[in-house]
Design a protein around this motif. Sequence first.
Motif, short mmCIF file in Angstrom:
data_model
loop_
_atom_site.label_atom_id
_atom_site.label_comp_id
_atom_site.label_asym_id
_atom_site.label_seq_id
_atom_site.Cartn_x
_atom_site.Cartn_y
_atom_site.Cartn_z
N ALA A 62 0.82 -1.20 0.00
CA ALA A 62 0.00 0.00 0.00
C ALA A 62 0.86 1.26 0.00
O ALA A 62 0.53 2.26 -0.65
CB ALA A 62 -0.94 -0.01 1.20
N ALA A 121 2.02 1.70 -3.40
CA ALA A 121 0.90 2.11 -4.26
C ALA A 121 0.66 3.61 -4.13
O ALA A 121 0.37 4.29 -5.13
CB ALA A 121 -0.36 1.33 -3.89
N ALA A 122 0.75 4.17 -2.92
CA ALA A 122 0.59 5.62 -2.74
C ALA A 122 1.65 6.38 -3.52
O ALA A 122 1.36 7.40 -4.18
CB ALA A 122 0.66 5.96 -1.25
N SER A 124 -8.04 4.82 6.64
CA SER A 124 -7.32 4.69 5.37
C SER A 124 -6.60 5.98 5.05
O SER A 124 -6.87 7.04 5.63
CB SER A 124 -8.27 4.33 4.23
N ALA A 139 -4.04 -0.67 -6.67
CA ALA A 139 -4.84 -0.34 -5.49
C ALA A 139 -5.81 -1.47 -5.15
O ALA A 139 -6.06 -1.75 -3.97
CB ALA A 139 -5.60 0.96 -5.72
N GLY A 199 -7.77 -1.35 -1.86
CA GLY A 199 -8.15 0.04 -2.02
C GLY A 199 -8.84 0.29 -3.35
O GLY A 199 -9.28 -0.63 -4.04
N LEU A 224 -6.33 4.01 0.28
CA LEU A 224 -5.51 2.85 0.58
C LEU A 224 -5.64 2.53 2.06
O LEU A 224 -5.46 3.40 2.92
CB LEU A 224 -4.04 3.13 0.25
#
Length: 560
Positions: free
Chosen positions: A300, A303-304, A334, A365, A370, A388
Amino acid sequence: MRAAGRWLAPPDMWSRRRLAGEATVALLLALLAVGLGQVLGASVPAVLAEAVAIAGLSLMRRRLPATVLAVTAALTPVGTGFLPLMMAAGWSAGRRITGPGRAVAAFAGAYALCVTVSLVDTWSPSTALTLVLLTTLYYLAVAVVPGLASRYWTQRRTLLHTLQERNSQLLRERAMVAGQARLRERQRIAQDMHDSLGHRLALISVHTGALEVDRELTPRQREVVGVLREASMTAMHELREVVGILRDGVEAPAPASVDESGRAARGTAGIAALVDAARTAGNVVELKHSGEARPLAAAADHAAYRIVQEALTNAYKHAPGAPITVDLRYEPDSLVVEIVNGTASDTVGHVVSGGQGLTGLHERARLVGGMVHAGPVPHGGFRVAGVLPYGIGEASPFVDSADDFRQQPAKTPYGDGVPVVGRTVSEREWAMGARDVHSRSSGVAMGCGIALGVVMLLGVAVLVGVFFLVGSLEKGMIEPSEYRAIKVGTAERTVRDQLPSGDTIATEGLDDKGPTEPEGSRCLVLLSSEIGESLDAEPVFRFCFKDGKLVEKKSYEVKR
């Protein structure tokens, strides 16, 4: 279930239903012919013969549309009940004759037969032009107009069917492209997992190997360290096998050498560096933080980082010079990553783009539980937002009807009923579909234009026909007062100067339906302007001349 059973009916059942329908239509047309024959006073044998002929022609109009149209057009002027069959034959011919040239030839040939038989049946030089005009109007109304309507309806149905097939094909291709993008994104994720996790396992293996030869360890500790080293090596081999399976069949360029020291910065901690790099390149970028920072799972966190990186890249490409805002909001459950860019200050030319970056973000995501939303904002610009979870969430389904961001319907079927990607098909794909159906749409437009022209021509022809018909009736009709004013014994020239000529189709055939004419005389039969007592009788006036004088005048009714 009823509809499914209908579509899944065997071919022999379809053939039986079609045969029953054709037999029903033929029977109805035959009954209509019998009714018209009875109203018009035709003989019973003639009516029965017409009914049999009409039923047979109706049964053949699907297989031989042009032939049935021509035969019906030839029999209509001499029959009494062929009008309904003429309309049905025109409808079938317009629908089933392939090619506009063949259709025009078939209708033109049938028209020529109709006019020829009409002229031969009631030939008169004085009424030939009027008869041709009336036959033309009749043929346009009962054959050409149904044919054009049928042809337009068939072409429109074919066009809609083709558009539906093309739309289904585009959606299937779009789903395939998205699936390939997901596979490539999984390959990249697998590569990241191999690089980061493999690096950690390699370090564990090295350290445990060093500990294993440490002289200060007891045999029991050395045995435990050996087990750890074997476990780490086994895990690393299994990781490579899993990554190999994930990458199998996915064509991807060989990964470039990566500085392992920079792996840690490819998370939320590296977003500030991305923003600084964007500012260094001359862009106006603002970074905002809100809420209490909390750690994310490695996938995660990465991913951000990728969401911000992809959004900034898209902003550079599609809105150069526009201000950009990067907002990191740590919510209770989140992390919300939102990147908004304004409208481009300069005109943007053609931008080379693979078109799958956002698709990869959706997949990345989704795998961590997410979601990602991307789209324009009302006041201008573009917005990319991702949600996320902090922990390791369960991967959401690829098509999520409850997704507030993507706003997808509960069911998005295409041709074969399989759910598809809830994204808008690109203009390029629609242009490809438009090129395929351009010829069909042009044909429909041409058919509409021809139909409109024929309707206008029919209207003009009706007006001209009414004008000629009124003029023709004036040549064969007098008032009863005029009949009473003329005296027997008056000179023939004087009487003919007072009366119309009688050369009209309205008086055709009246000479043979009245009382016996005086021997050696020439008679003029005219219609009365008054309506008779019964609908099947026509009041007429007859003037007979001999030796230059009016020798007889009679008033009687003629059965039509």
